[in-house]
Motif scaffolding. Structure first.
Motif, PDB file in Angstrom:
ATOM      1  N   ASN A   1     -11.398   8.597   7.477  1.00 46.06           N
ATOM      2  CA  ASN A   1     -12.356   8.541   8.581  1.00 46.06           C
ATOM      3  C   ASN A   1     -13.262   9.760   8.649  1.00 46.06           C
ATOM      4  O   ASN A   1     -14.147   9.816   9.488  1.00 46.06           O
ATOM      5  CB  ASN A   1     -11.615   8.408   9.923  1.00 46.06           C
TER       6      ASN A   1
ATOM      7  N   PRO B   1       0.823  -1.208   0.000  1.00 46.18           N
ATOM      8  CA  PRO B   1       0.000   0.000   0.000  1.00 46.18           C
ATOM      9  C   PRO B   1       0.853   1.252   0.000  1.00 46.18           C
ATOM     10  O   PRO B   1       1.975   1.264   0.496  1.00 46.18           O
ATOM     11  CB  PRO B   1      -0.797  -0.109   1.310  1.00 46.18           C
ATOM     12  N   SER B   2       0.288   2.305  -0.538  1.00 46.44           N
ATOM     13  CA  SER B   2       1.010   3.573  -0.554  1.00 46.44           C
ATOM     14  C   SER B   2       1.003   4.181   0.844  1.00 46.44           C
ATOM     15  O   SER B   2       0.312   3.718   1.742  1.00 46.44           O
ATOM     16  CB  SER B   2       0.378   4.530  -1.560  1.00 46.44           C
ATOM     17  N   GLU B   3       1.743   5.232   1.025  1.00 48.93           N
ATOM     18  CA  GLU B   3       1.841   5.908   2.311  1.00 48.93           C
ATOM     19  C   GLU B   3       0.472   6.405   2.765  1.00 48.93           C
ATOM     20  O   GLU B   3      -0.300   6.919   1.977  1.00 48.93           O
ATOM     21  CB  GLU B   3       2.809   7.084   2.179  1.00 48.93           C
ATOM     22  N   THR B   4       0.179   6.228   4.038  1.00 46.57           N
ATOM     23  CA  THR B   4      -1.104   6.655   4.594  1.00 46.57           C
ATOM     24  C   THR B   4      -1.211   8.172   4.585  1.00 46.57           C
ATOM     25  O   THR B   4      -0.274   8.866   4.929  1.00 46.57           O
ATOM     26  CB  THR B   4      -1.247   6.151   6.045  1.00 46.57           C
ATOM     27  N   VAL B   5      -2.365   8.661   4.197  1.00 46.85           N
ATOM     28  CA  VAL B   5      -2.639  10.092   4.234  1.00 46.85           C
ATOM     29  C   VAL B   5      -3.394  10.363   5.530  1.00 46.85           C
ATOM     30  O   VAL B   5      -4.416   9.737   5.803  1.00 46.85           O
ATOM     31  CB  VAL B   5      -3.488  10.527   3.013  1.00 46.85           C
ATOM     32  N   TYR B   6      -2.877  11.277   6.324  1.00 46.57           N
ATOM     33  CA  TYR B   6      -3.468  11.562   7.624  1.00 46.57           C
ATOM     34  C   TYR B   6      -4.378  12.774   7.574  1.00 46.57           C
ATOM     35  O   TYR B   6      -4.272  13.618   6.699  1.00 46.57           O
ATOM     36  CB  TYR B   6      -2.369  11.757   8.671  1.00 46.57           C
TER      37      TYR B   6
ATOM     38  N   HIS C   1      -7.250   6.021  16.533  1.00 48.71           N
ATOM     39  CA  HIS C   1      -5.810   5.736  16.433  1.00 48.71           C
ATOM     40  C   HIS C   1      -5.435   4.694  17.466  1.00 48.71           C
ATOM     41  O   HIS C   1      -6.201   4.415  18.385  1.00 48.71           O
ATOM     42  CB  HIS C   1      -4.977   7.014  16.595  1.00 48.71           C
TER      43      HIS C   1
ATOM     44  N   PRO D   1      -6.191   8.233   9.894  1.00 45.48           N
ATOM     45  CA  PRO D   1      -6.295   8.169   8.439  1.00 45.48           C
ATOM     46  C   PRO D   1      -7.387   9.075   7.908  1.00 45.48           C
ATOM     47  O   PRO D   1      -8.472   9.178   8.491  1.00 45.48           O
ATOM     48  CB  PRO D   1      -6.625   6.695   8.175  1.00 45.48           C
TER      49      PRO D   1
END
Length: 103
Positions: free
Chosen positions: A92, A29-34, A56, A89
């Protein structure tokens, strides 16, 4: 001979494309976007850690350290109107930018 050279070039090109497709499909998976939030009146890093605790997997101290590091905060002081990235993430929330106090 020229035809064989053309076929080998096409075969090599097809193999490279298949290799690239496999690499990208199995590269994880690509880097998580927060999530980005806007600090509301009365918010603190501790209250944000508590407010988002269901979203979290960190304790309050780890949450606060993460927020400080990701946002370049030297102290734990935050002010209303400041935009912060938190370790939740982005999927949500419905909106990309949301007030921390829910208003």
């Amino acid at each position: 001979m020229k035809k064989a050279k053309n076929y080998s070039f096409m075969l090599l090109l097809a193999a490279m494309m298949a290799s690239a497709a496999l690499y990208f499909s199995f590269s994880g998976p690509s880097e998580t976007v927060y999530q980005s939030i806007k600090v509301g009146k009365g918010d603190s890093l501790w209250s944000l850690a508590e407010e988002y605790r269901e979203m979290h997997k960190m304790d309050q101290i780890d949450f606060i350290k993460w927020v400080q590091e990701e946002n370049g905060l030297i102290t734990t002081k935050i002010v209303p109107g400041e935009e912060l990235t938190i370790p939740v993430p982005a999927g949500n929330f419905k909106n990309e930018l949301q007030l921390a106090d829910g208003k």
